[in-house]
Design an enzyme around this catalytic site. Structure first.
Site, PDB file in Angstrom:
ATOM      1  N   GLU A 505       0.864  -1.200   0.000  1.00 56.95           N
ATOM      2  CA  GLU A 505       0.000   0.000   0.000  1.00 56.95           C
ATOM      3  C   GLU A 505       0.892   1.239   0.000  1.00 56.95           C
ATOM      4  O   GLU A 505       1.121   1.820  -1.013  1.00 56.95           O
ATOM      5  CB  GLU A 505      -0.966  -0.001   1.188  1.00 56.95           C
ATOM      6  CG  GLU A 505      -2.084  -0.985   0.947  1.00 56.95           C
ATOM      7  CD  GLU A 505      -3.311  -0.744   1.803  1.00 56.95           C
ATOM      8  OE1 GLU A 505      -4.045   0.220   1.571  1.00 56.95           O
ATOM      9  OE2 GLU A 505      -3.532  -1.582   2.685  1.00 56.95           O
ATOM     10  N   ASP A 512      -6.092   8.689   7.375  1.00 53.97           N
ATOM     11  CA  ASP A 512      -4.953   8.536   8.282  1.00 53.97           C
ATOM     12  C   ASP A 512      -4.236   9.880   8.424  1.00 53.97           C
ATOM     13  O   ASP A 512      -3.862  10.303   9.519  1.00 53.97           O
ATOM     14  CB  ASP A 512      -3.957   7.500   7.738  1.00 53.97           C
ATOM     15  CG  ASP A 512      -4.607   6.177   7.347  1.00 53.97           C
ATOM     16  OD1 ASP A 512      -5.703   6.191   6.776  1.00 53.97           O
ATOM     17  OD2 ASP A 512      -4.005   5.126   7.611  1.00 53.97           O
ATOM     18  N   GLU A 770      -1.101  -0.766  13.582  1.00 55.04           N
ATOM     19  CA  GLU A 770      -2.326  -0.467  12.832  1.00 55.04           C
ATOM     20  C   GLU A 770      -3.573  -0.833  13.631  1.00 55.04           C
ATOM     21  O   GLU A 770      -4.587  -0.136  13.585  1.00 55.04           O
ATOM     22  CB  GLU A 770      -2.326  -1.267  11.525  1.00 55.04           C
ATOM     23  CG  GLU A 770      -3.547  -1.044  10.652  1.00 55.04           C
ATOM     24  CD  GLU A 770      -3.413  -1.716   9.290  1.00 55.04           C
ATOM     25  OE1 GLU A 770      -2.567  -2.636   9.155  1.00 55.04           O
ATOM     26  OE2 GLU A 770      -4.142  -1.318   8.365  1.00 55.04           O
ATOM     27  N   HIS A 791       1.715   2.181  11.587  1.00 51.98           N
ATOM     28  CA  HIS A 791       0.596   2.959  11.075  1.00 51.98           C
ATOM     29  C   HIS A 791       0.397   4.101  12.067  1.00 51.98           C
ATOM     30  O   HIS A 791       0.066   3.863  13.208  1.00 51.98           O
ATOM     31  CB  HIS A 791      -0.653   2.072  11.122  1.00 51.98           C
ATOM     32  CG  HIS A 791      -1.278   1.805   9.806  1.00 51.98           C
ATOM     33  ND1 HIS A 791      -0.682   1.014   8.842  1.00 51.98           N
ATOM     34  CD2 HIS A 791      -2.488   2.168   9.290  1.00 51.98           C
ATOM     35  CE1 HIS A 791      -1.499   0.922   7.799  1.00 51.98           C
ATOM     36  NE2 HIS A 791      -2.598   1.624   8.042  1.00 51.98           N
TER      37      HIS A 791
HETATM   38  C1  BGC Z   1      -5.124   1.457   4.930  1.00 51.19           C
HETATM   39  C2  BGC Z   1      -5.677   2.423   5.942  1.00 51.19           C
HETATM   40  C3  BGC Z   1      -6.799   3.147   5.295  1.00 51.19           C
HETATM   41  C4  BGC Z   1      -7.856   2.128   5.049  1.00 51.19           C
HETATM   42  C5  BGC Z   1      -9.153   2.636   4.585  1.00 51.19           C
HETATM   43  C6  BGC Z   1      -6.195   0.476   4.626  1.00 51.19           C
HETATM   44  O1  BGC Z   1      -5.845  -0.515   3.756  1.00 51.19           O
HETATM   45  O2  BGC Z   1      -3.958   0.868   5.367  1.00 51.19           O
HETATM   46  O3  BGC Z   1      -4.882   2.943   6.841  1.00 51.19           O
HETATM   47  O4  BGC Z   1      -7.188   4.292   5.892  1.00 51.19           O
HETATM   48  O5  BGC Z   1      -7.365   1.106   4.206  1.00 51.19           O
HETATM   49  O6  BGC Z   1      -9.948   1.642   4.132  1.00 51.19           O
END
Ligand code: BGC
Length: 918
Positions: A505, A512, A770, A791
């Site tokens: 990602e 975030d 996270e 995260h």
């Molecule tokens: C990300 C997040 C993001 C989220 C929203 C994730 O895969 O890592 O931090 O805000 O998706 O769906």
């Protein structure tokens, strides 16, 4: 008296004659002007505006020192380095403004170097004398790009974007980097040479066998569908008369990454030129064109997510030397002009910032060694080995270890995140990747029988933003949480604010970013970083709102709490930095975003079908947290509308502000009708529901006390633990403190059992996880592959460390800390805490200690600012300042006694308050 270093430097400077002549006069009081910044930066690489803004700090040992006037001076610098006389001088301007000041009627020229100076007078008319001259250089200012765009001629089909493509699509094998070169003759030694450089992809420039810069990941990561960046470097010392070679190593980067399927096209392209000036003033240009050649070299594979492979046997030092080299050099393909506008990048580039040495090395299986760097970090490992030619050495990276001591890589998902090195076999070899980065604490090294202890060094890489904030308190676990957050920011501030740095990602997830923005602005000077990223936010805007990720690499927009980043990040950054351009540039689309929501939801209630909800609230699958989507959407609609109204007020648009405020009332009424019961409950009764309602001021004043009690109950129901996800968490401690429940805030923040902030700290975290349960002692790793250990979203509590524990609070009516509040809040058994920020005006600090019934508070207020200081005390007579009764102390004005605090207004200076608190 011992002078502080800057005062001493100014005194010494006043003794020497500046390039402008002998006009510097030592001031009669120790008044100094320092920290000169152009466009908010100490050393901007390129200034991309015809009307640059200048900022400075005033330093004075005197309490209450204020600037009463200033004068500016600017001159062009000739290629030889001497300024052109006479400089342009502003009149003396009566004003206390010292940030983001435009030089009256100045328009700078493109591609030109300038130096500027400032001189200030304080409130007693002391004169600082002229500051040291400080240089800056302008960009092309919209001028023509003079070079062709080159590629290797291969075309790879563009995949179609969709919102989940990054998770589903298997990555293709990573491509080799392309090396481009051109040898050219210079008849004379240049007196000045500027390299202008851009790429769709990433480029590392070389001249005559040397790297032209240590900056990394150039030219950065824009939304390629709308714009691209360029950079410029002074390369004069690298060139000489006779034959020279310019070499460009082109990597895949974000542009060509398989993840970025929505972007313009995956074949990387590069473009550059050198503008050379010789002693006679003659200019010549060496630019990328059809006469260049390209070849593959030792970087046999590269990509942000896969990592990098390097075959050292293929190295050829001559590749960037006039003599040429042995590679298979081929003609380049000249591509079409850039389909999008080129902007000078305005934020600091990514650089190598620090190095970490391993704290241990273990052989976990025969020939497989794990190095522990002791800290989850982002960057790469520098490899130092001695091995026979052709020996294949592999580096893999992981944030955690499996129970058997092997590397945990499940959470990297489809990111290969590996570096392969093939040895040349010529003594000690040192190598580091350049077009990839990794999120890791552990490095697995294999392919070498007995590696040396120093075979691996952690190289920490991120956007080079100056650290401005510090926090420390008497609780070591909170200090560790603070450190984990700071490391989270370092790791995720690599060109854009990302969700995570390790898996497939690493994207500018907008939700975030917005929840972390206040904290981020305390830790590092993020002004230019966020201003640059705000362009990607604007570029991402569509009929639904701002995108979920910016740069927008796949579809998806308008999600509550995510889309709002387009409003919240510029506003919050404006409050911290005072940069009005953050508002000027973002207002129009911010306004459009709320207008769109309003048109689609005339009742004020924002009803939507899809969203992420209170993402990752504990105990629920991702996206399934119980706080209703319509409640979150309407609350954020109100929040954005309120901030856009404030933007309109600052920008002098009262009619628009009034219209926005009317809309805000409609939304509030709709929210109250739909979600708030007559006894002050917020429907769904989740902590997050209460926090959004209270935090965004959506509860009728008369019901607020009851709603606060219901929130306290919702927390008590969880045994004083949080139950919040990405959207509720940042509001938790601030809302409790603002509601008079600081002790409860401390209680929740200090929980070291699941779910709580200190749970991960107790379990060895060195960054923010996270999930609240990314790892637990009884269940081990969370079963979900989406399980990052870096995260920063939950690190958003650190804003509360600064502004509530330390008590350094922004005053929204006086941005950039021109006026602020110091209101420390003790509790949670803390004996002491200190917080400081290098504000645009200088250092603001609060440092408190509790000893018995005494509360000692030392504060620092930068010159040319003032603050309202709240001192906990049993009554107003119980407070002294530097041994004097506080209401009689020099520079201190008693305002009132309220809620157990004696409140004072103070001018600049340092103050030592002591009080009997009980
Ligand atoms: C990300 C997040 C993001 C989220 C929203 C994730 O895969 O890592 O931090 O805000 O998706 O769906």
């Amino acid at each position: 008296m011992k002078l502080p270093p800057t005062l001493l430097a100014a005194f010494l400077l006043s003794m020497v004659t500046s390039v402008f002549g002998a006009e510097n006069r030592p001031s009669s009081a120790p008044l100094v002007v320092s920290h000169l910044r152009c466009e908010g930066l100490d050393a901007p690489t390129l200034v991309d505006t015809p009307a640059p803004r200048f900022s400075w700090q005033m330093e004075s040992a005197e309490r209450g020192a204020r600037q009463s006037a200033y004068q500016l001076r600017i001159a062009e610098i000739r290629p030889h380095g001497e300024a052109i006389d006479p400089p342009l001088e502003s009149p003396r301007i009566t004003s206390d403004v010292s940030q983001w000041v435009e030089f009256p009627s100045l328009t700078v020229k493109p591609k030109t170097r300038y130096q500027w100076q400032v001189r200030v007078w304080d409130h007693e008319q002391h004169d600082s004398g002229w500051s040291a001259p400080t240089p800056f250089e302008t960009s092309l200012l919209g001028g023509e790009w003079l070079a062709d765009w080159l590629s290797d001629g291969h075309t790879v089909a563009t995949p179609t974007p969709d919102s989940d493509s990054h998770k589903k699509r298997p990555p293709p094998p990573p491509a080799a980097a392309r090396y481009f070169r051109k040898t050219f003759d210079l008849p004379n030694q240049p007196v000045s040479a500027r390299l202008y450089l851009s790429a769709f992809g990433l480029v590392e420039p070389w001249i005559n066998g040397q790297k032209a810069t240590n900056d990394l990941f150039l030219p950065g990561w824009p939304d390629y569908k709308i714009r691209n960046f360029y950079v410029a470097y002074d390369v004069t010392p690298l060139l000489h008369s006779g034959p020279n070679t310019l070499g460009l190593i082109l990597g895949e980067g974000w542009y060509s990454s398989w993840l970025a399927g929505g972007q313009a096209g995956p074949t990387p392209k590069v473009s550059a030129w050198i503008e050379v000036t010789d002693a006679s003033g003659q200019k010549s240009i060496v630019a990328t064109d059809a006469s260049w050649q390209w070849a593959e070299g030792p970087i046999t594979a590269n990509g942000i997510y896969p990592g990098e492979d390097f075959d050292a046997r293929k190295e050829d030092a001559a590749w960037c030397q006039p003599a040429g080299g042995a590679w298979n050099w081929q003609p380049v393909k000249v591509e079409d002009k850039s389909p999008v506008e080129l902007n000078a990048r305005i934020s600091q580039p990514v650089r190598r910032i620090e190095e970490l040495k391993p704290i241990s090395r273990k052989e976990v299986s025969p020939g497989v060694f794990i190095y522990d760097l002791g800290q989850n970090m982002v960057g790469w490992a520098r490899l130092k080995v001695q091995a026979p030619a052709g020996q294949a050495i592999q580096l893999r990276f992981g944030e955690m270890l499996n129970p058997d001591g092997s590397l945990y890589t499940k959470n990297l998902r489809a990111a290969r995140a590996t570096a392969n090195y093939i040895a040349k076999g010529q003594g000690l070899e040192t190598w580091e990747p350049r077009f990839s980065f990794f999120g890791f604490r552990y490095v697995e090294l294999s392919g070498i029988t007995v590696p040396a202890d120093d075979a691996i060094t952690g190289v920490v890489v991120h956007s080079d933003l100056p650290r401005i904030g510090h926090f420390e308190c008497s609780n070591p676990l909170l200090n560790k949480l603070y450190s984990n957050t700071l490391w989270g920011q370092k790791g995720n501030f690599l060109e854009v604010p990302t969700d995570c740095p390790q898996r497939n990602e690493r994207l500018g997830w907008t939700g975030d970013a917005q929840v972390f923005c206040h904290t981020a602005n305390f830790n590092l000077n993020c002004g230019a970083f966020y201003r640059q990223w705000a362009a990607a936010l604007r570029d991402s805007f569509d009929k639904n709102g701002y995108a979920n990720v910016a740069p927008k690499v796949f579809n998806g927009s308008g999600v509550p709490g995510w889309s709002d980043a387009g409003v919240i990040v510029p506003w919050m950054t404006y409050l911290h930095t005072g940069d009005r351009r953050m508002l000027e540039e973002n207002f129009e689309i911010a306004q459009r975003s709320i207008d769109q929501f309003a048109n689609a939801n005339p009742s004020g209630l924002r009803v939507i079908k899809k969203g992420f909800g209170d993402w990752l609230a504990p105990g629920y699958p991702a996206g399934k947290a119980p706080t209703p989507l319509a409640l979150i959407a309407t609350a954020y609609f109100a929040r954005s509308t309120e901030l856009v109204a404030q933007m309109a007020e600052v920008l002098g648009k009262p009619e628009i502000a009034a219209k926005d405020r009317a809309l805000l009332e409609t939304i509030k009424t709709a929210f109250q009708k739909e979600f708030i019961t007559p006894d002050g409950k917020v429907s769904s009764e989740e902590q997050t529901a209460y926090l959004l309602a209270l935090g965004f001021d959506l509860v009728p004043a008369e019901l607020r006390p009851q709603t606060i009690q219901h929130l306290a109950q919702a927390i008590a129901d969880k045994d004083n633990h949080l139950s919040t996800g990405f959207l509720g968490t940042p509001l938790l401690a601030p809302v409790l403190s603002d509601s008079g429940l600081s002790e409860l805030a401390y209680k929740v923040v200090l929980q070291d059992t699941y779910p709580g902030w200190l749970f991960s700290v107790k379990n060895g975290a060195t960054t923010i996880w996270e999930r609240w349960d990314s790892w637990t002692p009884d269940k081990g790793f969370n079963k979900d592959g989406m399980n990052s250990f870096n995260h920063y979203a939950y690190g958003s509590v650190v804003g509360w460390f600064y502004d509530t524990i330390g008590g350094l609070k922004l005053d929204a009516s006086s941005p950039a800390w021109k006026h602020f509040v110091i209101a420390p809040t003790s509790g949670g058994g803390l004996k002491s805490a200190k917080a400081s920020v290098e504000t645009p005006y200088g250092r603001a600090a609060s440092d408190w200690k509790i000893q018995g019934d005494r509360f000692d508070l030392a504060v620092t207020i930068p010159a040319n600012t003032s603050a309202t200081v709240h001192v906990p005390a049993k009554d107003s007579n119980a407070v002294t300042e530097s041994g004097q009764p506080a209401n009689k102390a020099n520079g201190v004005k008693f305002l009132r006694f309220e809620n157990g605090k004696a409140i004072y207004e103070v001018g600049s200076g340092t103050y030592q308050f002591e009080s009997k608190a009980k």
